[in-house]
Design a protein around this motif. Structure first.
Motif, PDB file in Angstrom:
ATOM      1  N   ALA A   1      11.773  -3.089   4.329  1.00  0.00           N
ATOM      2  CA  ALA A   1      12.401  -1.941   3.688  1.00  0.00           C
ATOM      3  C   ALA A   1      12.426  -2.108   2.172  1.00  0.00           C
ATOM      4  N   HIS A   2      12.112  -1.009   1.466  1.00  0.00           N
ATOM      5  CA  HIS A   2      12.116  -0.965   0.001  1.00  0.00           C
ATOM      6  C   HIS A   2      11.123  -1.956  -0.616  1.00  0.00           C
ATOM      7  N   HIS A   3      10.113  -2.340   0.151  1.00  0.00           N
ATOM      8  CA  HIS A   3       9.223  -3.391  -0.316  1.00  0.00           C
ATOM      9  C   HIS A   3       7.766  -3.109   0.070  1.00  0.00           C
ATOM     10  N   GLY A   4       7.361  -3.502   1.255  1.00  0.00           N
ATOM     11  CA  GLY A   4       5.971  -3.373   1.653  1.00  0.00           C
ATOM     12  C   GLY A   4       5.761  -3.888   3.064  1.00  0.00           C
TER      13      GLY A   4
ATOM     14  N   ALA B   1      -1.130   3.284  10.139  1.00  0.00           N
ATOM     15  CA  ALA B   1      -0.021   3.694  10.999  1.00  0.00           C
ATOM     16  C   ALA B   1       1.089   4.337  10.188  1.00  0.00           C
ATOM     17  N   ALA B   2       1.389   3.783   9.025  1.00  0.00           N
ATOM     18  CA  ALA B   2       2.429   4.359   8.167  1.00  0.00           C
ATOM     19  C   ALA B   2       2.014   5.742   7.681  1.00  0.00           C
ATOM     20  N   GLN B   3       0.746   5.896   7.325  1.00  0.00           N
ATOM     21  CA  GLN B   3       0.244   7.201   6.888  1.00  0.00           C
ATOM     22  C   GLN B   3       0.379   8.235   8.003  1.00  0.00           C
ATOM     23  N   LEU B   4      -0.025   7.872   9.223  1.00  0.00           N
ATOM     24  CA  LEU B   4       0.079   8.790  10.349  1.00  0.00           C
ATOM     25  C   LEU B   4       1.533   9.135  10.647  1.00  0.00           C
ATOM     26  N   GLN B   5       2.413   8.139  10.554  1.00  0.00           N
ATOM     27  CA  GLN B   5       3.831   8.395  10.829  1.00  0.00           C
ATOM     28  C   GLN B   5       4.407   9.398   9.842  1.00  0.00           C
ATOM     29  N   LEU B   6       4.110   9.233   8.565  1.00  0.00           N
ATOM     30  CA  LEU B   6       4.635  10.144   7.559  1.00  0.00           C
ATOM     31  C   LEU B   6       4.101  11.563   7.770  1.00  0.00           C
TER      32      LEU B   6
ATOM     33  N   ALA C   1      -5.806 -10.922  10.662  1.00  0.00           N
ATOM     34  CA  ALA C   1      -4.824 -10.501   9.665  1.00  0.00           C
ATOM     35  C   ALA C   1      -5.336  -9.335   8.830  1.00  0.00           C
ATOM     36  N   CYS C   2      -6.588  -9.381   8.444  1.00  0.00           N
ATOM     37  CA  CYS C   2      -7.162  -8.307   7.632  1.00  0.00           C
ATOM     38  C   CYS C   2      -7.151  -6.991   8.401  1.00  0.00           C
ATOM     39  N   MET C   3      -7.533  -7.026   9.672  1.00  0.00           N
ATOM     40  CA  MET C   3      -7.555  -5.804  10.471  1.00  0.00           C
ATOM     41  C   MET C   3      -6.142  -5.256  10.672  1.00  0.00           C
ATOM     42  N   LEU C   4      -5.170  -6.128  10.852  1.00  0.00           N
ATOM     43  CA  LEU C   4      -3.786  -5.673  11.006  1.00  0.00           C
ATOM     44  C   LEU C   4      -3.256  -5.065   9.710  1.00  0.00           C
ATOM     45  N   ALA C   5      -3.660  -5.618   8.572  1.00  0.00           N
ATOM     46  CA  ALA C   5      -3.232  -5.063   7.288  1.00  0.00           C
ATOM     47  C   ALA C   5      -3.792  -3.658   7.094  1.00  0.00           C
ATOM     48  N   LEU C   6      -5.050  -3.462   7.447  1.00  0.00           N
ATOM     49  CA  LEU C   6      -5.619  -2.117   7.394  1.00  0.00           C
ATOM     50  C   LEU C   6      -4.856  -1.181   8.321  1.00  0.00           C
ATOM     51  N   LEU C   7      -4.536  -1.681   9.492  1.00  0.00           N
ATOM     52  CA  LEU C   7      -3.943  -0.850  10.531  1.00  0.00           C
ATOM     53  C   LEU C   7      -2.515  -0.438  10.204  1.00  0.00           C
ATOM     54  N   ILE C   8      -1.733  -1.329   9.618  1.00  0.00           N
ATOM     55  CA  ILE C   8      -0.337  -0.978   9.351  1.00  0.00           C
ATOM     56  C   ILE C   8      -0.240   0.117   8.289  1.00  0.00           C
ATOM     57  N   GLU C   9      -1.137   0.102   7.321  1.00  0.00           N
ATOM     58  CA  GLU C   9      -1.150   1.184   6.333  1.00  0.00           C
ATOM     59  C   GLU C   9      -1.568   2.499   6.996  1.00  0.00           C
TER      60      GLU C   9
ATOM     61  N   PRO D   1       0.824  -1.210   0.000  1.00  0.00           N
ATOM     62  CA  PRO D   1       0.000   0.000   0.000  1.00  0.00           C
ATOM     63  C   PRO D   1       0.862   1.266   0.000  1.00  0.00           C
ATOM     64  N   THR D   2       0.293   2.366  -0.424  1.00  0.00           N
ATOM     65  CA  THR D   2       1.052   3.582  -0.723  1.00  0.00           C
ATOM     66  C   THR D   2       1.898   4.076   0.448  1.00  0.00           C
ATOM     67  N   HIS D   3       1.308   4.235   1.617  1.00  0.00           N
ATOM     68  CA  HIS D   3       2.050   4.845   2.722  1.00  0.00           C
ATOM     69  C   HIS D   3       3.074   3.887   3.318  1.00  0.00           C
ATOM     70  N   VAL D   4       2.741   2.605   3.366  1.00  0.00           N
ATOM     71  CA  VAL D   4       3.731   1.609   3.790  1.00  0.00           C
ATOM     72  C   VAL D   4       4.899   1.596   2.813  1.00  0.00           C
ATOM     73  N   ALA D   5       4.591   1.603   1.522  1.00  0.00           N
ATOM     74  CA  ALA D   5       5.649   1.584   0.509  1.00  0.00           C
ATOM     75  C   ALA D   5       6.516   2.834   0.599  1.00  0.00           C
TER      76      ALA D   5
END
Length: 260
Positions: A182-185, A206-211, A196-204, A123-127
């Motif tokens: 790193a450099h991946h996803g 979290a990455a968006q908020l971090q950025l 797993a589905c909820m964690l996948a939503l959450l990690i994206e 996903p965009t923000h994780v990537a």
């Protein structure tokens, strides 16, 4: 008259968990249906990256799992077009072939008997965060299920189609439920598809908020004890089930064909 206004927090937590356990029914979908629903949920949440990414869950037959066909996007996955494959990625049932990158899923399943589902996406923000080769920082309440539960692989081992990449990713994941590559996803694992589905939503998220936070200033850490408390409060099977049901209902309004 209220009876709970003087109770300590641990008793209130126990009451809330008991009400949740008995007040809301479990999901009725099959594993294949939940996989298809997860694909549509994640597609709508920005996990689409063309044909990149895989989702799998263990099948009843030992050392086999269900996954999507190579050539279909997450918005095209249905319970009917999933494949049943073994650890060598040989198709046991279904039409088409699996993504060769599914090989590293076999290594994770072998290392983690507690894992029933694996989701790997770009996903965009994780990537974007992965391009900085920085670990995920959890500093906001909603993302605390990933607090001290997200590993980091700082070196890119290349496309994960070989056994070496499988060994490296599985080892780096360790006993965590998520890993930023790193450099991946990202990759998340769960004791259920819902988790797993909820964690996948959450990690994206979290990455968006971090950025966003990094662009505005310095991220302040959470108090560890409170962060762990929040992690455990949200990280329950019932909460995953209830949250998944909400996102599934939302997805079905646009993607009813996924259960065909």
């Amino acid at each position: 008259m209220a009876n709970t206004l003087t109770l300590p927090k641990d008793q209130l937590v126990a009451i809330a968990q008991q009400r949740l356990a008995h007040g809301i029914a479990d999901n009725h979908w099959s594993e294949r249906e939940k996989l298809a629903l997860s694909c549509r949920i994640l597609f709508d949440a920005g996990h689409d990256a063309g044909l990149a990414g895989q989702i799998t869950c263990r099948a009843p037959q030992a050392d086999t799992y269900y996954t999507q066909q190579l050539g279909l996007g997450f918005d095209e996955i249905s319970s009917a077009n999933l494949l049943h494959v073994n650890e060598d990625l040989e198709v046991l049932s279904g039409k088409g072939i699996p993504n060769p990158a599914n090989r590293f899923h076999s290594w994770v399943y072998r290392q983690r008997p507690d894992v029933q589902c694996i989701i790997h996406t770009h996903p965009t923000h994780v990537a974007a965060l992965s391009m900085l080769a920085l670990p995920l920082q959890i500093a906001q309440m909603d993302t605390t299920p990933l607090y001290d539960d997200c590993a980091f692989l700082g070196e890119w081992p290349g496309v994960p189609v070989g056994n070496e990449e499988g060994e490296i990713i599985a080892a780096a994941l360790g006993d965590k439920r998520a890993i930023l590559l790193a450099h991946h996803g990202q990759l998340v694992v769960g004791a259920s598809i819902e988790e797993a589905c909820m964690l996948a939503l959450l990690i994206e998220r979290a990455a968006q908020l971090q950025l966003l936070a990094m662009a505005a200033g310095q991220i302040k850490p959470l108090p560890p004890a409170l962060a762990r408390e929040a992690h455990d409060w949200i990280s329950t099977a019932k909460r995953s089930s209830v949250s998944f049901a909400y996102y599934a209902r939302r997805a079905l309004r646009q993607h009813a064909d996924c259960l065909a």
